[in-house]
Enzyme design. Sequence first.
Site, PDB file in Angstrom:
ATOM      1  N   SER A 145       0.841  -1.234  -0.012  1.00  0.00           N
ATOM      2  CA  SER A 145       0.097  -0.086  -0.145  1.00  0.00           C
ATOM      3  C   SER A 145       0.843   1.350   0.098  1.00  0.00           C
ATOM      4  CB  SER A 145      -0.861   0.023   1.473  1.00  0.00           C
ATOM      5  OG  SER A 145      -1.573   1.216   1.370  1.00  0.00           O
ATOM      6  N   TYR A 156      -1.648  -0.004  10.348  1.00  0.00           N
ATOM      7  CA  TYR A 156      -1.755  -0.601   9.128  1.00  0.00           C
ATOM      8  C   TYR A 156      -0.591  -0.093   7.982  1.00  0.00           C
ATOM      9  CZ  TYR A 156      -3.649  -0.876   4.132  1.00  0.00           C
ATOM     10  OH  TYR A 156      -3.793  -1.079   2.542  1.00  0.00           O
TER      11      TYR A 156
HETATM   12  N1  LIG Z   1      -8.986  -0.784  -1.751  1.00  0.00           N
HETATM   13  C1  LIG Z   1      -8.126   0.306  -1.659  1.00  0.00           C
HETATM   14  O1  LIG Z   1      -8.096   1.276  -1.581  1.00  0.00           O
HETATM   15  C2  LIG Z   1      -6.512  -0.043  -1.372  1.00  0.00           C
HETATM   16  C3  LIG Z   1      -5.433   0.708  -1.346  1.00  0.00           C
HETATM   17  C4  LIG Z   1      -4.098   0.316  -0.908  1.00  0.00           C
HETATM   18  C5  LIG Z   1      -3.842  -1.058  -0.672  1.00  0.00           C
HETATM   19  N2  LIG Z   1      -4.909  -1.899  -0.749  1.00  0.00           N
HETATM   20  C6  LIG Z   1      -4.476  -3.269  -0.652  1.00  0.00           C
HETATM   21  O2  LIG Z   1      -4.935  -4.192  -1.513  1.00  0.00           O
HETATM   22  C7  LIG Z   1      -5.178  -5.430  -1.046  1.00  0.00           C
HETATM   23  C8  LIG Z   1      -6.870  -5.662  -1.504  1.00  0.00           C
HETATM   24  O3  LIG Z   1      -7.664  -4.546  -0.969  1.00  0.00           O
HETATM   25  P1  LIG Z   1      -9.250  -4.419  -1.255  1.00  0.00           P
HETATM   26  O4  LIG Z   1      -9.727  -3.211  -0.872  1.00  0.00           O
HETATM   27  O5  LIG Z   1      -9.796  -5.136  -2.354  1.00  0.00           O
HETATM   28  O6  LIG Z   1      -9.818  -5.560   0.135  1.00  0.00           O
HETATM   29  P2  LIG Z   1     -11.290  -5.945   0.733  1.00  0.00           P
HETATM   30  O7  LIG Z   1     -11.280  -5.409   2.044  1.00  0.00           O
HETATM   31  O8  LIG Z   1     -12.218  -5.338  -0.395  1.00  0.00           O
HETATM   32  O9  LIG Z   1     -11.150  -7.599   0.567  1.00  0.00           O
HETATM   33  C9  LIG Z   1     -10.322  -8.312   1.232  1.00  0.00           C
HETATM   34  C10 LIG Z   1     -10.722  -9.604   1.091  1.00  0.00           C
HETATM   35  O10 LIG Z   1      -9.836 -10.555   1.934  1.00  0.00           O
HETATM   36  C11 LIG Z   1     -10.601 -11.404   2.773  1.00  0.00           C
HETATM   37  N3  LIG Z   1      -9.888 -11.430   4.137  1.00  0.00           N
HETATM   38  C12 LIG Z   1      -9.801 -10.636   4.936  1.00  0.00           C
HETATM   39  N4  LIG Z   1      -8.943 -11.201   5.869  1.00  0.00           N
HETATM   40  C13 LIG Z   1      -8.713 -12.558   5.732  1.00  0.00           C
HETATM   41  C14 LIG Z   1      -8.156 -13.564   6.290  1.00  0.00           C
HETATM   42  N5  LIG Z   1      -7.749 -13.571   7.508  1.00  0.00           N
HETATM   43  N6  LIG Z   1      -8.162 -14.795   5.624  1.00  0.00           N
HETATM   44  C15 LIG Z   1      -8.701 -14.973   4.430  1.00  0.00           C
HETATM   45  N7  LIG Z   1      -9.268 -14.061   3.830  1.00  0.00           N
HETATM   46  C16 LIG Z   1      -9.399 -12.876   4.408  1.00  0.00           C
HETATM   47  C17 LIG Z   1     -11.861 -10.912   2.941  1.00  0.00           C
HETATM   48  O11 LIG Z   1     -12.874 -11.682   3.254  1.00  0.00           O
HETATM   49  C18 LIG Z   1     -12.016  -9.974   1.591  1.00  0.00           C
HETATM   50  O12 LIG Z   1     -12.757 -10.893   0.558  1.00  0.00           O
HETATM   51  C19 LIG Z   1      -5.179  -5.241   0.691  1.00  0.00           C
HETATM   52  O13 LIG Z   1      -3.930  -6.008   0.644  1.00  0.00           O
HETATM   53  C20 LIG Z   1      -5.145  -3.634   0.666  1.00  0.00           C
HETATM   54  O14 LIG Z   1      -4.595  -3.373   2.079  1.00  0.00           O
HETATM   55  C21 LIG Z   1      -6.254  -1.371  -1.040  1.00  0.00           C
END
Ligand SMILES: NC(=O)c1ccc[n+]([C@@H]2O[C@H](COP(=O)([O-])OP(=O)(O)OC[C@H]3O[C@@H](n4cnc5c(N)ncnc54)[C@H](O)[C@@H]3O)[C@@H](O)[C@H]2O)c1
Length: 261
Positions: A145, A156
């Site tokens: 991130s 985080y």
């Molecule tokens: N969305 C953003 O704006 C953003 C920005 C920077 C980084 N990221 C990173 O991208 C990645 C995906 O983000 P997103 O927004 O698509 O995530 P999200 O929160 O929409 O989805 C995360 C998925 O991971 C699953 N999950 C969570 N904990 C779990 C566990 N312990 N075991 C198995 N599954 C688990 C959840 O059920 C969910 O389906 C993450 O690592 C996040 O930190 C996202």
Amino acid sequence: MSAAVFPGRFAGKVLVVTGAAQGIGRAVALRAAAEGGRVLFVDRADFVTEVAAEAGGEAAAVTADLETWQGAEAAMGHAADRFGGVDILINNVGGAIRMRPFAAFEPDQIDAEIRRSLMPTLYCCRAVLPHLAARGGGTIVNVSSNATRGIHRVPYSAAKGGVNAITQSLAMELAGQNIRVVATAPGGTEAPPRRIPRNAEGDSPREQAWMAEVVDQVRQSAFMHRYGSIEEQAAPILFLASDEASYITGTVLPVAGGDLG
Ligand SMILES: NC(=O)c1ccc[n+]([C@@H]2O[C@H](COP(=O)([O-])OP(=O)(O)OC[C@H]3O[C@@H](n4cnc5c(N)ncnc54)[C@H](O)[C@@H]3O)[C@@H](O)[C@H]2O)c1
């Protein structure tokens, strides 16, 4: 089924995508399957099975809690049993649970952020190693991130700084074994409403106001002053996962409209 931008790019490859039930992970897993990969969709949410069914073909799903070593080991073992091995692991599980100034974080909330955004990547990297070694090599893509420099989510940020350290150090350790370890660092990403919320308790009005401050900071820090799309995050993850990136290892690629994180 997702569009195959590069048909056949993952033909002959087995991929494991974590957090594949929604968001960036879902898009990555569906596109990898559309581009010929045999993909194991892993998530804690039961509906990951429905999502894998959208991919059709040889896609499979398994539920696992990747915040535990047992969950990580079982998921990688499942992929090897089902598909005969693992070539590519995409560590996508993570996401800030709460947005608040650091002084407002309780100790158990700090622990929860580290469990969510560092431990699944650390455990899955370790659990996949024997499977990659058995294939004579492979690739790990970690989803980090740009929050390594950002407000209101310091625990985080620390977890993702750890993900960057895993990427660089493990790449150095494994280059001689034909294993690449790379990462993307997404910026703010537009997404449809989440079926699984980041914070199961819901956000208080105060937390929503802190979240708005984060959105402002993220937009301002990006040269492009906008959020990206899920597709704009999936594309570089899959490029790094593919053989097109064969001379790239140990790199954390910012995907944040100019914000380096
Ligand atoms: N969305 C953003 O704006 C953003 C920005 C920077 C980084 N990221 C990173 O991208 C990645 C995906 O983000 P997103 O927004 O698509 O995530 P999200 O929160 O929409 O989805 C995360 C998925 O991971 C699953 N999950 C969570 N904990 C779990 C566990 N312990 N075991 C198995 N599954 C688990 C959840 O059920 C969910 O389906 C993450 O690592 C996040 O930190 C996202």
